[in-house]
Design an enzyme around this catalytic site. Structure first.
Site, PDB file in Angstrom:
ATOM      1  N   GLY A  21      -8.790   7.398  -5.024  1.00  0.00           N
ATOM      2  CA  GLY A  21      -8.765   6.682  -3.803  1.00  0.00           C
ATOM      3  C   GLY A  21      -7.405   5.700  -3.661  1.00  0.00           C
ATOM      4  N   ASP A  34      -7.744   2.396  -5.688  1.00  0.00           N
ATOM      5  CA  ASP A  34      -7.976   0.962  -5.086  1.00  0.00           C
ATOM      6  C   ASP A  34      -8.648  -0.085  -5.950  1.00  0.00           C
ATOM      7  OD1 ASP A  34      -6.502   1.601  -2.588  1.00  0.00           O
ATOM      8  OD2 ASP A  34      -8.297   2.999  -2.316  1.00  0.00           O
TER       9      ASP A  34
END
Length: 510
Positions: free
Chosen positions: A242, A209
């Protein structure tokens, strides 16, 4: 099959219908069948392409149909339209490329091709166009992509994942790809800032991310920031530790399935949030956290080798320790009734997917929108609610539902409702209740827990108290431990999603 060719005619055109008007797309109905040999045909089914081939029933390899394994008991195969990547007629051969499921988490490019007998080329072209229309619907075909690969993402596996799982899908779908590898932290900011807004449709991040966060903030630095953020869809092809953005918009953490989702993705307006600290302004697309969530993420960097387990470990340790993070919190409240929030979510989920992006394209001279509420150093607006939180355990604001595959913290989140979903939990709740709250996140019952205060807000300010050091997390990135303010800009950004207006998460339960 051989056929005569020359300057006077198309070998695929039937002389008996040479003067008949070519069929149009609307003339090709559901159920239309294209003969592709004496013993094979392709039919447009209700939701799949039906391939009938008598050779499937034979034990020999199906030479005309690469990628489809023969079965001596079946003569038909079906390929969901969603998995169709491309189709074309070249000379006397029709080729259809698709994403073949090889496991629950993986698709690979496969194809079927047949040498056509002499037929009406106009009909074949119209049939192929109808197939692609069914395969893509409102999604743009042949997307022009600026593709950023973070070679340091996913413990260094991003490059391998791109080459093996992602690039073949994009190439088979005839996407135009310009690949660049990021070289250092902040490089994606520079790339996005200097990118030609009109040269691409999508900025795809093979990363976690962090790179999408940089891309949004790079686009925000452009002179035509509003236009760039509207025109260029930012997507995550999960290759990092992530990958919340992919879970929310693609419904998967698989690189190949995400690539397919992006190929078929619909343009979706996304709320972006301005975060101000002093004279600094950044954009957030995912979440903001102070307290237990921020500390469980940023305070466990030394445990990255544990993977996602490190977050659970850090969360549990602090819950059991009844750690508190005193702060003054002021909010521009929109809705704080869980039933009303759930009903609004349900109403949006029942709307049909949009057929197009109806937002006007901003002017090339439009930068970021002005701040409606100023910054954290300005006087507090009169219509905000200020509440001291001396026993605050968790302050968590989300713009998307999933924060990780098993963490649907913000089940009522919508991509573009003009609100952040805000969760507050006291830090001195009983340990049993604290553990139950952690387990409820994974089970989907978090929203309904009485101890969870869930609200929709359009802006807030948080001022930490009695604590010199701590963690503030913006989209998983650490910023200074100082007062900050956030406000929503409705539909300022653009992403691609499967539905065009919803996340791939279970909605709120009561």
């Amino acid at each position: 099959m051989t056929s005569e060719s020359g300057s006077e005619g198309d070998p695929f055109k039937d002389p008996s219908v040479a003067d008949v008007q070519a069929p149009q797309l609307g003339d090709i109905p559901v159920g239309a069948t294209l003969p592709v040999g004496r013993s094979a045909s392709l039919t447009l089914g209700t939701d799949s392409l039906i391939v009938l081939d008598e050779d499937f029933g034979e034990s020999k390899s199906a030479a005309n149909c690469c990628g489809l394994l023969p079965n001596k008991n079946k003569t038909t195969r079906s390929i969901p339209f969603y998995n169709i990547l491309w189709a074309e007629l070249s000379e006397s051969e029709i080729t259809i490329r698709y994403a073949r499921t090889v496991s629950k988490e993986t698709v690979r490019v496969a194809y079927i091709n047949y040498t056509m007998e002499k037929t009406d080329r106009a009909f074949v072209d119209a049939w192929i166009e109808r197939l692609l229309d069914r395969a893509y619907g409102a999604s743009q075909r042949q997307k022009r992509m600026k593709l950023l690969v973070n070679p340091f993402g996913g413990q260094g596996s991003a490059q391998k994942l791109y080459v093996r799982d992602i690039e073949p899908i994009l190439a088979a779908a005839r996407c135009e790809i310009d690949v660049e590898r990021t070289k250092y932290s902040g490089h994606a900011v520079e790339i996005a800032r200097d990118l030609d807004t009109d040269a691409f449709d999508v900025i795809a991040c093979c990363s976690g991310d962090g790179v999408p966060h940089e891309v949004f903030n790079g686009l925000a630095k452009k002179k035509d920031a509003a236009r760039a953020l509207t025109k260029l869809a930012v997507v995550n092809l999960p290759c990092g530790s992530g990958n919340a953005m992919s879970w929310n918009l693609n419904g998967t953490g698989s690189p190949s399935l995400a690539a397919l989702a992006v190929v078929k993705g619909l343009r979706t307006p996304l709320d972006l949030i301005s975060i101000t600290q002093g004279d600094r302004r950044t954009l957030s697309f995912l979440s903001q956290a102070v307290g237990i969530v921020a500390e469980s993420d940023l305070g466990t960097e030394n445990l990255r080798w544990l993977g996602s387990v490190r977050f659970t470990y850090g969360f549990l340790v602090r819950l059991l320790g009844k750690t508190v993070y005193p702060a003054d919190i002021a909010v521009k409240l929109e809705v704080d009734d869980k039933v009303a929030i759930r009903n609004a979510y349900k109403a949006e989920s029942e709307r049909p997917p949009p057929t197009h992006d109806s937002r006007p394209i901003p002017s090339p001279t439009d930068g970021l929108p002005a701040l409606k509420y100023g910054t954290a150093t300005d006087p507090l607006p009169a219509d905000w609610q200020l509440v001291p939180h001396d026993n605050l355990g968790n302050f968590y604001a989300g713009n998307m539902a999933y924060m990780s595959p098993d963490a649907n913290f913000f089940s009522a989140a919508l991509p573009s409702d003009g609100c952040m979903d805000l969760v507050r939990i006291a830090g001195d709740i009983p340990r049993k209740a604290a553990v139950q709250s952690l387990l409820a996140v994974e089970s989907g019952a978090f929203y309904s827990m009485p101890l969870v205060h869930y609200a929709k807000v359009s802006a807030y300010r948080i001022v930490p108290k009695n604590q010199a050091h701590g963690y503030v997390s913006i989209d998983g990135e650490r910023i200074p431990f100082e007062p900050f303010q956030a406000e929503v800009h409705r539909g300022l950004g653009t992403v691609l999603s499967r539905t065009g207006h919803m996340y791939e998460a279970e909605g709120p339960r009561l």
